[in-house]
Design a protein around this motif. Structure first.
Motif, short mmCIF file in Angstrom:
data_model
loop_
_atom_site.label_atom_id
_atom_site.label_comp_id
_atom_site.label_asym_id
_atom_site.label_seq_id
_atom_site.Cartn_x
_atom_site.Cartn_y
_atom_site.Cartn_z
N UNK A 336 6.92 -8.13 3.55
CA UNK A 336 5.55 -7.62 3.55
C UNK A 336 4.89 -7.62 2.18
N UNK A 337 5.72 -7.72 1.13
CA UNK A 337 5.15 -7.73 -0.22
C UNK A 337 4.67 -9.11 -0.66
N UNK A 338 5.18 -10.17 -0.01
CA UNK A 338 4.80 -11.50 -0.49
C UNK A 338 4.29 -12.45 0.58
N UNK A 370 1.36 -8.52 12.46
CA UNK A 370 2.04 -8.04 11.25
C UNK A 370 1.13 -7.28 10.30
N UNK A 371 -0.15 -7.67 10.24
CA UNK A 371 -1.07 -7.06 9.27
C UNK A 371 -2.23 -6.31 9.92
N UNK A 372 -2.25 -6.27 11.26
CA UNK A 372 -3.28 -5.52 11.95
C UNK A 372 -4.59 -6.29 12.11
N UNK A 409 3.23 0.80 13.55
CA UNK A 409 4.66 1.16 13.63
C UNK A 409 5.50 0.40 12.60
N UNK A 410 5.29 -0.93 12.53
CA UNK A 410 6.16 -1.73 11.64
C UNK A 410 5.79 -1.56 10.17
N UNK A 411 4.55 -1.07 9.91
CA UNK A 411 4.16 -0.87 8.52
C UNK A 411 4.66 0.46 7.99
N UNK A 412 5.22 1.26 8.90
CA UNK A 412 5.86 2.52 8.48
C UNK A 412 4.88 3.65 8.32
#
Length: 412
Positions: A336-338, A370-372, A409-412
């Protein structure tokens, strides 16, 4: 004095070699040839008692110059290489091999075969034993040329059909080439090393004559023998063989699993992912997701529509079922950082949309999950699809908005 002479000679020799290297790097082959001539002449005039062994330097540099020089001819090259063979006994077989390669590069197959045959018959006391590895290479390359002759004869027979196989002279010649090739190729692949071309040719011979068990054994040994270096191609050849002969999916998956461990960016990872996705076992489906994520970590896969389609399909299945969202989260946490900058920038969205709408669609689905719904990539592509009044993009937008909770959910 003798000391001064030796010192000056060494400096002159080093300077001359430096000039040769400089000329070669600048592709000034005529200048390099002139300096090499001076270098050889200076060695001939060396009266020092200290042994000078420049034969390999002359061989290496001279060969390179003759291969590149615009006025060089095959006659000159052959003459030079024959002189090099007599300079140092220890390098005789290596020079013979290089000579054969040069002849092959110039289409002189018969001459190359003759060179290898003469080298194979070479004997020089203890040197014959010391150069056992080089001799095996000589025999192996001769086997490769025997395979080439066998392949030519085989194609002649196949083109003629049934009539061809009634021509005993051609068939006998083909079988003769087979026997000679098989003996030499079988020997070289016993030695630990990377023998891709030799293995492929030997397996082709065995398969043509229906010896599938021997071919399978050879490929297994090449892929799994710990004495051999790790080699992705060994597992590719085994997988292709198993696939050709209708082996079980378990065997295919096993071969590709090791290939994935060695080269996660290999093009066969799409086949691997497809097989794993179809499995009823949860662990294999999870591995399938891991495989396609890992492949897309590499720049060479950035615009691979099949790969993004595989990922989009599996992500969609997980999202719809609302099962195993932890699989997606697990893969996304380390990326998720790159990945957003690597795959999902607005610049890439614009370029993908202009160049390949199918790619933009598959990536937009993944980016949206993944990013909404507010991610740059998804917003741009879905907006362009909406403007173009394309139905599948309207459906895509509704799907992502409906399942935006997954992003949360997956982004915490």
């Amino acid at each position: 004095s003798s000391h001064e002479y030796k010192l000056n000679f060494r400096k002159s020799k080093e300077a001359c070699l430096s000039y040769i290297q400089d000329a070669m790097l600048q592709k000034q082959w005529k200048r390099a040839a002139e300096f090499l001539t001076f270098y050889v002449e200076s060695l001939e005039k060396d009266f020092s008692r200290e042994p000078v062994t420049p034969s390999e330097i002359i061989w290496r540099i001279g060969t390179e110059i003759l291969c590149r020089h615009s006025r060089s001819s095959m006659k000159e090259f052959n003459s030079f290489i024959e002189q090099m063979k007599t300079l140092r006994v220890k390098r005789y077989l290596k020079v013979c091999l290089e000579h054969a390669f040069h002849l092959l590069c110039n289409g002189l197959i018969d001459e190359a075969y003759q060179t290898l045959s003469l080298a194979e018959s070479w004997r020089f006391g203890e040197q014959t034993t010391i150069q056992d590895k080089e001799m095996k290479l000589i025999q192996a390359y001769r086997g490769l040329l025997d395979y080439y002759s066998w392949s030519k004869q085989k194609n002649i027979l196949l083109e003629r059909g049934q009539d061809g196989f009634e021509d005993l002279s051609v068939e006998q010649e083909m079988h003769s080439c087979f026997r000679k090739a098989a003996v030499n190729l079988k020997e070289i692949i016993k030695v630990p090393g990377v023998w891709d071309q030799f293995v492929k040719c030997y397996v082709d011979l065995l398969e043509f004559y229906g010896d599938h068990n021997e071919a399978h054994q050879v490929l297994n040994e090449y892929a799994y023998n710990s004495k051999f270096p790790a080699n992705p191609n060994a597992h590719v050849y085994l997988y292709e063989f198993l696939k050709r002969h209708g082996e079980s999916k378990k065997s295919l998956v096993s071969a590709l699993k090791i290939l994935h461990d060695i080269v996660p960016s290999h093009e066969l990872m799409i086949d691997f992912n497809t097989m794993l996705q179809k499995s009823k076992k949860r662990k294999k489906r999870q591995l399938g997701l891991e495989v396609i994520f890992a492949a897309l970590d590499y720049a060479g896969w950035k615009e691979n529509v099949k790969a993004w389609s595989c990922l989009a399909r599996q992500v969609k299945q997980i999202v719809v079922s609302e099962k195993h969202l932890d699989w997606i989260k697990q893969e996304w946490n380390s990326r998720k950082d790159w990945w957003p900058a690597f795959h999902f920038s607005r610049y890439l969205a614009k370029r993908n949309w202009q160049e390949n709408e199918s790619l933009a669609y598959e990536k937009a689905l993944v980016a949206g999950i993944l990013l909404g719904k507010d991610g740059k990539y998804f917003k741009y592509v879905s907006h362009q699809g909406y403007k173009a009044q394309m139905k599948r993009f309207r459906i895509l937008k509704k799907f992502v908005i409906k399942h935006n909770f997954v992003y949360l959910r997956i982004s915490g």
